[in-house]
Design an enzyme around this catalytic site. Structure first.
Site, mmCIF file in Angstrom:
data_model
loop_
_atom_site.group_PDB
_atom_site.id
_atom_site.type_symbol
_atom_site.label_atom_id
_atom_site.label_comp_id
_atom_site.label_asym_id
_atom_site.label_seq_id
_atom_site.Cartn_x
_atom_site.Cartn_y
_atom_site.Cartn_z
ATOM 1 N N ARG A 234 0.853 -1.187 0.000
ATOM 2 C CA ARG A 234 0.000 0.000 0.000
ATOM 3 C C ARG A 234 0.890 1.239 0.000
ATOM 4 O O ARG A 234 1.882 1.301 0.727
ATOM 5 C CB ARG A 234 -0.934 0.033 1.221
ATOM 6 C CG ARG A 234 -2.050 -1.000 1.192
ATOM 7 C CD ARG A 234 -3.075 -0.723 0.100
ATOM 8 N NE ARG A 234 -4.199 -1.653 0.126
ATOM 9 C CZ ARG A 234 -4.224 -2.801 -0.524
ATOM 10 N NH1 ARG A 234 -3.184 -3.184 -1.238
ATOM 11 N NH2 ARG A 234 -5.313 -3.569 -0.470
ATOM 12 N N GLU A 263 -5.762 6.162 -6.230
ATOM 13 C CA GLU A 263 -5.999 5.292 -7.378
ATOM 14 C C GLU A 263 -7.445 5.375 -7.841
ATOM 15 O O GLU A 263 -8.335 5.617 -7.020
ATOM 16 C CB GLU A 263 -5.653 3.841 -7.011
ATOM 17 C CG GLU A 263 -4.209 3.631 -6.619
ATOM 18 C CD GLU A 263 -3.912 2.184 -6.216
ATOM 19 O OE1 GLU A 263 -4.846 1.349 -6.233
ATOM 20 O OE2 GLU A 263 -2.751 1.880 -5.883
ATOM 21 N N HIS A 283 -1.354 -1.307 -9.916
ATOM 22 C CA HIS A 283 -1.949 -2.134 -8.866
ATOM 23 C C HIS A 283 -2.442 -3.475 -9.425
ATOM 24 O O HIS A 283 -3.624 -3.800 -9.344
ATOM 25 C CB HIS A 283 -3.087 -1.408 -8.156
ATOM 26 C CG HIS A 283 -3.313 -1.907 -6.760
ATOM 27 N ND1 HIS A 283 -3.814 -1.136 -5.758
ATOM 28 C CD2 HIS A 283 -3.103 -3.142 -6.203
ATOM 29 C CE1 HIS A 283 -3.906 -1.825 -4.633
ATOM 30 N NE2 HIS A 283 -3.476 -3.056 -4.885
#
Length: 325
Positions: A234, A263, A283
């Site tokens: 993260r 994001e 991601h």
């Protein structure tokens, strides 16, 4: 029920068994992300919504405007992006169900490490442009792999590093140190020592109140000029702005990241993407067919259970007021 599937970026949901199992309901799939008023409008008329991981946040100002929603199937156990108290006040049931597998994130981690150290993105682009060999890579054997957090993902990453002939150096809490000792890995004296000694440093911690910003500017400044910092966990584990500043200062020399503060990142709006020292992916750590089948399958189970009057995996608000987002 009318069910909204939010943020299905790849359009994967329709190809999965979960879509077939919800065939008796009206399912609407959205592939882009929206927020605020646009999200409220999107959910209008829907009785249930499927949220994939933490792609969609539901703060109080959105929740209070959801007039038809009665149920949320949240894939995975993390709910920090949801205002659970506001949802409970609106009578919206939240089922947090299913989980991915650490293996696929560990695989992506090593893909990023190898891509960064051997300059693969640049070499692929160079070859396609008609050129031949423009960079020299860096080996793994004989170097030190630092692992901050030796859990399910970190343990797999460490095992691969050892197989490559790297010295594995572990940092983190007592549990990580105990697992490191059992596996025969070295244990760093403290986090500063871990960052100082590592040639490749990879972070594998959950993001919570105790780990937010745990990687500081001072930690990054201790890294070698030729070292690689890797984050597939993260972005919030790193202090705001610290990584970009550290790279500009030359310590570490490179970074490989799969996660960002805000994001999805569209139009290269995150400063890290523009840095030549950064190898970045959007991601992708858990984005794999088997994981999506599991996550969406669990969400379908939760919706069907709710429709049958027997909700499962229900999450309740904490006793104390939620902290502001």
């Amino acid at each position: 029920m009318r069910i909204a599937v939010l943020d299905d970026y790849q359009g994967a949901f329709g190809a999965l068994d979960a879509a077939r199992r919800l065939g008796d309901h009206e399912v609407v799939v959205f592939r882009d992300s929206v927020r605020g008023a646009a999200l409220i409008e999107r959910l209008h008329g829907c009785e249930a919504a499927i949220l994939l991981q933490q792609r969609t946040a539901l703060p109080r100002e959105v929740v209070e405007c959801l007039d038809t929603l009665r149920m949320i199937a949240q894939t995975g156990r993390h709910t920090a992006h949801l205002d659970l108290r506001a949802l409970a006040e609106r009578g919206i049931v939240v089922s947090a169900v299913g989980s991915g597998t650490p293996a696929v994130t560990a695989e992506l981690t090593w893909g990023l490490i190898l891509a960064a150290l051997r300059g693969l993105p640049d070499e692929v682009a160079r070859l396609r442009a008609g050129s031949w060999q423009g960079s020299v890579g860096t080996r793994l054997i004989g170097t030190t792999l630092g692992v901050l957090g030796l859990g399910g993902i970190g343990g797999r990453v460490a095992a691969v590093g050892a197989a490559f002939g790297m010295e594995v150096l572990v940092g983190g809490r007592a549990g990580s140190a105990d697992r490191a000792a059992a596996a025969g890995y070295a244990v760093a004296a403290d986090t500063a020592d871990l960052f100082t000694r590592s040639d490749v440093l990879t972070v594998h911690l959950p993001l919570n109140a105790s780990t937010a910003g745990i990687v500081t500017a001072d930690h990054l400044a201790r890294m070698k000029p030729g070292a690689l910092f890797v984050n597939t966990s993260r972005a919030g584990l790193v202090a705001p702005g610290a990584l970009a500043a550290a790279l500009a200062a030359g310590r570490p020399g490179r970074a490989a990241i799969d996660v960002f503060d805000d994001e999805p990142v569209l139009g290269a709006t995150d400063p890290l993407i523009a840095l030549p020292q950064v190898t970045a992916t959007p991601h992708l750590g858990y984005v794999e067919w088997g994981v999506l089948e599991t996550l969406y399958g669990s969400a379908a189970d939760a919706i069907l259970a709710y429709a049958a009057g027997e909700p499962t995996g229900v999450v309740t608000p904490p006793d104390e007021p939620l902290a502001g987002r």
